[in-house]
Design a protein around this motif. Structure first.
Motif, PDB file in Angstrom:
ATOM      1  N   MET A 283       0.808  -1.189   0.000  1.00 14.41           N
ATOM      2  CA  MET A 283       0.000   0.000   0.000  1.00 14.41           C
ATOM      3  C   MET A 283       0.857   1.260   0.000  1.00 14.41           C
ATOM      4  O   MET A 283       0.512   2.227  -0.656  1.00 14.41           O
ATOM      5  CB  MET A 283      -0.912  -0.046   1.241  1.00 14.41           C
ATOM      6  N   LYS A 284       1.966   1.216   0.741  1.00 19.94           N
ATOM      7  CA  LYS A 284       2.854   2.359   0.821  1.00 19.94           C
ATOM      8  C   LYS A 284       3.468   2.658  -0.554  1.00 19.94           C
ATOM      9  O   LYS A 284       3.611   3.808  -0.947  1.00 19.94           O
ATOM     10  CB  LYS A 284       3.944   2.077   1.841  1.00 19.94           C
ATOM     11  N   GLY A 285       3.818   1.633  -1.282  1.00 17.52           N
ATOM     12  CA  GLY A 285       4.397   1.797  -2.613  1.00 17.52           C
ATOM     13  C   GLY A 285       3.403   2.395  -3.591  1.00 17.52           C
ATOM     14  O   GLY A 285       3.749   3.191  -4.457  1.00 17.52           O
ATOM     15  N   THR A 286       2.133   2.048  -3.463  1.00 17.90           N
ATOM     16  CA  THR A 286       1.088   2.581  -4.336  1.00 17.90           C
ATOM     17  C   THR A 286       0.929   4.081  -4.122  1.00 17.90           C
ATOM     18  O   THR A 286       0.784   4.833  -5.081  1.00 17.90           O
ATOM     19  CB  THR A 286      -0.251   1.858  -4.051  1.00 17.90           C
ATOM     20  N   LYS A 287       0.966   4.497  -2.863  1.00 24.57           N
ATOM     21  CA  LYS A 287       0.855   5.934  -2.557  1.00 24.57           C
ATOM     22  C   LYS A 287       2.037   6.696  -3.136  1.00 24.57           C
ATOM     23  O   LYS A 287       1.879   7.792  -3.691  1.00 24.57           O
ATOM     24  CB  LYS A 287       0.779   6.163  -1.046  1.00 24.57           C
ATOM     25  N   SER A 288       3.209   6.127  -3.039  1.00 23.31           N
ATOM     26  CA  SER A 288       4.403   6.783  -3.571  1.00 23.31           C
ATOM     27  C   SER A 288       4.320   6.930  -5.081  1.00 23.31           C
ATOM     28  O   SER A 288       4.645   7.982  -5.637  1.00 23.31           O
ATOM     29  CB  SER A 288       5.655   5.989  -3.207  1.00 23.31           C
ATOM     30  N   VAL A 289       3.871   5.875  -5.742  1.00 20.75           N
ATOM     31  CA  VAL A 289       3.729   5.914  -7.201  1.00 20.75           C
ATOM     32  C   VAL A 289       2.670   6.947  -7.591  1.00 20.75           C
ATOM     33  O   VAL A 289       2.856   7.712  -8.544  1.00 20.75           O
ATOM     34  CB  VAL A 289       3.379   4.506  -7.747  1.00 20.75           C
TER      35      VAL A 289
END
Length: 160
Positions: free
Chosen positions: A1-7
């Motif tokens: 989920m954290k990676g999705t927000k960053s992207v």
């Protein structure tokens, strides 16, 4: 989920930069168009100044007729006003600098004489609010102590 927000945030940042660049490119193109138009006008005025025969063809006739010297002064003053307007339109002069230079031009007889004859033509029926032109007409009839034009009125009349 954290990676999705960053992207997602990175994508929004890239989109924001893209929108900014498009707006900047459009602004620069508008400035180039203004400068190209003013350059053509300045070249035409120089041609009229340099070629007396052509100047005579375009000189005012009838009730507005004037001698060759007076018309040459009008052409020269028109060049000065248009150059001032062009610098303001492309952002080289802010409203304060425009007022200083316009006052200087109107302190000269060539500026006042030109504005008394061509001012109504340059001002048009009703200038658009917030346009890039300077209200120089009021300075032709006022004394230095009564010249207190507001920025909105000063930047609404001078057109080229």
């Amino acid at each position: 989920m954290k990676g999705t927000k960053s992207v997602l945030l990175a994508g929004l940042a890239i989109a924001g930069v893209g929108v900014f660049r498009l707006a900047q490119a459009e602004r620069h193109q508008r400035q180039r168009n203004i400068l190209a138009t003013i350059q053509m006008h300045q070249e035409w005025l120089r041609h009229l100044e340099d070629d007396p025969e052509t100047r005579d063809w375009w000189a005012p006739e009838g009730k507005d007729a004037m001698d060759a010297h007076a018309y040459a002064r009008v052409l020269h003053a028109n060049q000065l006003f248009c150059a001032l307007s062009a610098r303001h339109k492309v952002g080289l002069l802010d409203a304060s600098a425009l007022r200083v230079q316009a006052r200087w031009l109107m302190s000269r007889s060539i500026g006042r004489d030109y504005w008394s004859s061509a001012g109504p033509l340059r001002q048009g029926p009703r200038p658009a609010t917030g346009s890039t032109a300077a209200s120089i007409g009021s300075w032709t009839t006022s004394t230095p102590s009564t010249r207190r034009a507001t920025p909105s009125s000063e930047t609404s009349r001078l057109r080229c």
